[in-house]
Motif scaffolding. Structure first.
Motif, PDB file in Angstrom:
ATOM      1  N   MET A 266       1.371  -1.254  -0.345  1.00  0.00           N
ATOM      2  CA  MET A 266       0.331  -0.048   0.486  1.00  0.00           C
ATOM      3  C   MET A 266       1.160   1.078   0.057  1.00  0.00           C
ATOM      4  SD  MET A 266      -2.945   1.213   3.383  1.00  0.00           S
ATOM      5  CE  MET A 266      -1.539   1.545   4.328  1.00  0.00           C
ATOM      6  N   ASN A 267       0.736   1.994  -0.744  1.00  0.00           N
ATOM      7  CA  ASN A 267       1.232   3.449  -0.911  1.00  0.00           C
ATOM      8  C   ASN A 267       0.028   4.914  -1.051  1.00  0.00           C
ATOM      9  OD1 ASN A 267       3.834   2.044  -1.791  1.00  0.00           O
ATOM     10  ND2 ASN A 267       3.652   2.388  -4.724  1.00  0.00           N
ATOM     11  N   ILE A 268       0.829   5.755   0.356  1.00  0.00           N
ATOM     12  CA  ILE A 268      -0.334   6.795   0.078  1.00  0.00           C
ATOM     13  C   ILE A 268       0.153   8.060  -0.037  1.00  0.00           C
ATOM     14  CG2 ILE A 268      -1.385   7.717   2.081  1.00  0.00           C
ATOM     15  CD1 ILE A 268      -1.715   5.488   3.822  1.00  0.00           C
ATOM     16  N   LYS A 269      -0.744   9.326  -0.889  1.00  0.00           N
ATOM     17  CA  LYS A 269      -0.409  10.233  -0.873  1.00  0.00           C
ATOM     18  C   LYS A 269      -0.887  11.007  -0.147  1.00  0.00           C
ATOM     19  CE  LYS A 269      -1.270  13.851  -4.494  1.00  0.00           C
ATOM     20  NZ  LYS A 269      -1.828  14.383  -5.801  1.00  0.00           N
ATOM     21  N   LEU A 270      -0.017  12.094   0.491  1.00  0.00           N
ATOM     22  CA  LEU A 270      -0.812  12.472   1.777  1.00  0.00           C
ATOM     23  C   LEU A 270      -0.320  14.291   0.759  1.00  0.00           C
ATOM     24  CD1 LEU A 270       2.188  11.832   4.432  1.00  0.00           C
ATOM     25  CD2 LEU A 270      -0.808  11.660   4.772  1.00  0.00           C
ATOM     26  N   GLN A 271      -1.971  14.589   1.343  1.00  0.00           N
ATOM     27  CA  GLN A 271      -1.879  16.184   0.714  1.00  0.00           C
ATOM     28  C   GLN A 271      -1.265  17.266   1.561  1.00  0.00           C
ATOM     29  OE1 GLN A 271      -5.770  14.950  -0.702  1.00  0.00           O
ATOM     30  NE2 GLN A 271      -5.135  15.309  -2.841  1.00  0.00           N
ATOM     31  N   LYS A 272      -1.050  18.262   1.294  1.00  0.00           N
ATOM     32  CA  LYS A 272      -1.049  19.365   2.075  1.00  0.00           C
ATOM     33  C   LYS A 272      -2.370  19.831   3.086  1.00  0.00           C
ATOM     34  CE  LYS A 272       1.670  24.188   2.963  1.00  0.00           C
ATOM     35  NZ  LYS A 272       2.049  25.183   2.599  1.00  0.00           N
ATOM     36  N   SER A 273      -2.113  19.469   4.320  1.00  0.00           N
ATOM     37  CA  SER A 273      -3.553  19.357   5.115  1.00  0.00           C
ATOM     38  C   SER A 273      -3.300  20.484   6.206  1.00  0.00           C
ATOM     39  CB  SER A 273      -3.594  18.201   6.460  1.00  0.00           C
ATOM     40  OG  SER A 273      -3.710  17.272   4.695  1.00  0.00           O
TER      41      SER A 273
ATOM     42  N   SER B  16       4.248  -1.635  14.733  1.00  0.00           N
ATOM     43  CA  SER B  16       4.024  -0.645  15.739  1.00  0.00           C
ATOM     44  C   SER B  16       2.740  -0.200  15.975  1.00  0.00           C
ATOM     45  CB  SER B  16       5.198   0.080  16.698  1.00  0.00           C
ATOM     46  OG  SER B  16       5.373   1.153  16.033  1.00  0.00           O
ATOM     47  N   PHE B  17       2.364  -0.182  15.511  1.00  0.00           N
ATOM     48  CA  PHE B  17       1.216   1.472  15.423  1.00  0.00           C
ATOM     49  C   PHE B  17      -0.031   1.089  14.315  1.00  0.00           C
ATOM     50  CE2 PHE B  17      -0.108   6.061  16.239  1.00  0.00           C
ATOM     51  CZ  PHE B  17      -0.676   5.895  16.472  1.00  0.00           C
ATOM     52  N   PRO B  18      -0.571   0.087  14.112  1.00  0.00           N
ATOM     53  CA  PRO B  18      -1.988  -0.684  13.164  1.00  0.00           C
ATOM     54  C   PRO B  18      -2.444   0.424  12.515  1.00  0.00           C
ATOM     55  CG  PRO B  18      -1.884  -2.295  14.463  1.00  0.00           C
ATOM     56  CD  PRO B  18      -0.745  -0.866  14.985  1.00  0.00           C
ATOM     57  N   ASP B  19      -3.491   1.827  13.439  1.00  0.00           N
ATOM     58  CA  ASP B  19      -4.123   2.493  13.419  1.00  0.00           C
ATOM     59  C   ASP B  19      -2.931   3.865  12.823  1.00  0.00           C
ATOM     60  OD1 ASP B  19      -5.734   0.959  14.323  1.00  0.00           O
ATOM     61  OD2 ASP B  19      -5.666   1.259  15.748  1.00  0.00           O
ATOM     62  N   PHE B  20      -2.582   4.053  12.310  1.00  0.00           N
ATOM     63  CA  PHE B  20      -1.705   5.427  12.830  1.00  0.00           C
ATOM     64  C   PHE B  20      -1.782   5.971  10.787  1.00  0.00           C
ATOM     65  CE2 PHE B  20       1.989   7.852  10.305  1.00  0.00           C
ATOM     66  CZ  PHE B  20       1.845   8.382  11.990  1.00  0.00           C
ATOM     67  N   TRP B  21      -2.047   5.669   9.674  1.00  0.00           N
ATOM     68  CA  TRP B  21      -2.685   6.412   8.517  1.00  0.00           C
ATOM     69  C   TRP B  21      -4.318   6.907   9.302  1.00  0.00           C
ATOM     70  CZ3 TRP B  21       0.883   7.561   6.631  1.00  0.00           C
ATOM     71  CH2 TRP B  21       1.692   7.752   6.645  1.00  0.00           C
TER      72      TRP B  21
ATOM     73  N   LYS C 287       5.140   1.904   0.498  1.00  0.00           N
ATOM     74  CA  LYS C 287       4.982   0.884   1.013  1.00  0.00           C
ATOM     75  C   LYS C 287       4.320   1.101   2.548  1.00  0.00           C
ATOM     76  CE  LYS C 287       7.620  -1.331  -0.972  1.00  0.00           C
ATOM     77  NZ  LYS C 287       9.277  -2.539  -1.499  1.00  0.00           N
ATOM     78  N   ALA C 288       3.156   2.187   2.914  1.00  0.00           N
ATOM     79  CA  ALA C 288       2.758   2.629   4.438  1.00  0.00           C
ATOM     80  C   ALA C 288       2.555   1.163   5.331  1.00  0.00           C
ATOM     81  CB  ALA C 288       1.955   3.417   3.456  1.00  0.00           C
ATOM     82  N   ASN C 289       2.429   0.686   4.590  1.00  0.00           N
ATOM     83  CA  ASN C 289       1.611  -0.306   6.069  1.00  0.00           C
ATOM     84  C   ASN C 289       2.195  -0.863   6.866  1.00  0.00           C
ATOM     85  OD1 ASN C 289       2.803  -1.863   3.368  1.00  0.00           O
ATOM     86  ND2 ASN C 289       0.808  -3.054   3.332  1.00  0.00           N
TER      87      ASN C 289
END
Length: 409
Positions: free
Chosen positions: A1-8, A391-396, A384-386
């Motif tokens: 899994m890849n993730i795009k983080l938009q400016k927030s 250590s922190f499964p709920d991070f995203w 590979k964000a998963n």
């Protein structure tokens, strides 16, 4: 899994419950395996703690702990003491590159029967459990505290307890003290004076002992970073935390005052608030007692366009990846200038941050989470964000709750 983080931009006020500390959880799980009258609440839901539980419950002769470094060290010591059990302890390809010779040799000094099945000094290990007769070990003081804690956790079950002498300047003292504190809470007599630690033999009693694991301070570090990079007045409340923590990473509360973040302790909670901008142009830290937060701090300083000098980082080279090299590589892709040695990192003040950069995670959960707060500065991709499940499964999902915009790609 890849993730795009938009400016927030973060919500002005948020609340997050964080899973139990994997450091405390794995120590208590090992003690529970040794002393069955222990019960544990708020166990970490991390991969590391899950793999530790699975290995302890499994009746298979091969125990595969994948990428769980703490489990590898702790279980090596545990199975060495299990008279009559014969097992092979193995892990991922990276785990088979992480040294364990220092711990194996210490256990062999106590009488353990451990051999290497492939490369000397590295997992997999073949362990024939037996009653260990030795009670004295000397180790270099600057080794991973997990080696030391592994020995201390089995020490109460040894015939004559254990006297552990640490040669040189001790690092990661808080993790050693965490282990001793948990032993004391169980009823084990210990003493840590100078460079000598003694642990007395402990016969379990029938009286039940209940432990509640405090939430993980390492996981809190990413929220400290987010608050530091947010607007003044932004607050996140985290649970469950206490002011007199056993965890070395609780030094975050003091360190992040340098970045303008104030910590308010409530009943079982901490509130992190951005109260001002950072006043120091260069942040100087010795992280020998809390190396796991180095990545977070480096990224925070970069995002705030500050210089940062960190020492005491010698253990980072033998983590999930060589974290010093990985940090340098990924920060420089973003426009930073970074100098590293085997134990130090110097981040030069950056003039700007490159946008839409893809961050490699190197199968290292902390690389993914440490860089995520930069979403408050620029759009960024995490590959590979998963890997955060270690250590922190709920991070995203927790990041989305507080206002960070992200999409899976």
């Amino acid at each position: 899994m890849n993730i795009k983080l938009q400016k927030s931009t973060l919500h002005k006020q948020s609340n997050i419950a964080i899973t139990g500390s994997k450091s405390e959880s794995n120590r208590l799980l090992l003690l529970q395996a040794l002393y069955s009258n222990i019960s544990i609440a708020n166990i970490s839901n991390s991969d590391d703690a899950t793999l530790m539980q699975k290995a302890l419950k499994s009746t298979d002769s091969v125990k595969d702990i994948h990428h769980a470094g703490t489990a590898m060290r702790f279980l090596t010591a545990y199975y060495a003491t299990q008279n009559g059990q014969e097992i092979t302890l193995t892990g991922s390809s990276r785990m088979q590159e992480r040294p364990i010779k220092i711990l194996v040799e210490a256990l062999q000094q106590l009488g353990a029967d451990i051999t290497y099945t492939n490369n000397e000094g590295y997992p997999p290990l073949h362990i024939k459990g037996k009653k260990l007769q030795g009670n004295q070990v000397t180790l270099a003081a600057n080794v991973s505290s997990q080696y030391i804690s592994a020995l201390l956790l089995i020490a109460p079950t040894l015939e004559n307890g254990l006297t552990l002498t640490l040669d040189g300047k001790i690092t990661s003292v808080p993790y050693i003290k965490m282990t001793l504190s948990l032993l004391n809470d169980l009823g084990v007599a210990t003493n840590f004076e100078g460079n000598t630690i003694t642990v007395a033999r402990f016969e379990t009693t029938e009286k039940a002992k209940a432990f509640t694991v405090e939430s993980d301070w390492s996981s809190a570090s990413y929220f400290y970073s987010l608050i530091a990079l947010s607007e003044i007045g932004t607050t996140i409340e985290l649970s469950s935390y206490k002011q007199n923590s056993l965890q070395g990473d609780s030094c975050l509360a003091e360190i992040y005052t340098e970045f303008g973040v104030e910590t308010t302790f409530g009943e079982n909670t901490i509130a992190l608030t951005k109260t001002r901008e950072a006043t120091q142009e260069t942040i100087k830290l010795d992280l020998k007692n809390a190396p796991d937060i180095a990545q977070t701090i480096a990224v925070t300083a970069f995002g705030l366009q500050l210089s940062c000098e960190m020492i005491g980082l010698h253990t980072l080279k033998i983590k999930e990846t060589d974290r010093l090299v990985a940090l340098k590589t990924e920060l420089e892709k973003l426009g930073a200038a970074v100098d590293i040695t085997d134990a130090t990192l110097y981040l030069h003040k950056a003039a700007s941050i490159n946008e839409n950069i893809t961050i490699e995670t190197y199968k290292d959960h902390r690389m993914a989470m440490a860089f995520a707060p930069l979403a408050l500065c620029v759009s960024i991709h995490i590959e590979k964000a998963n890997v955060v499940s270690k250590s922190f499964p709920d991070f995203w999902s927790d990041l989305q709750k507080i206002g960070v915009k992200l999409i899976e790609i």
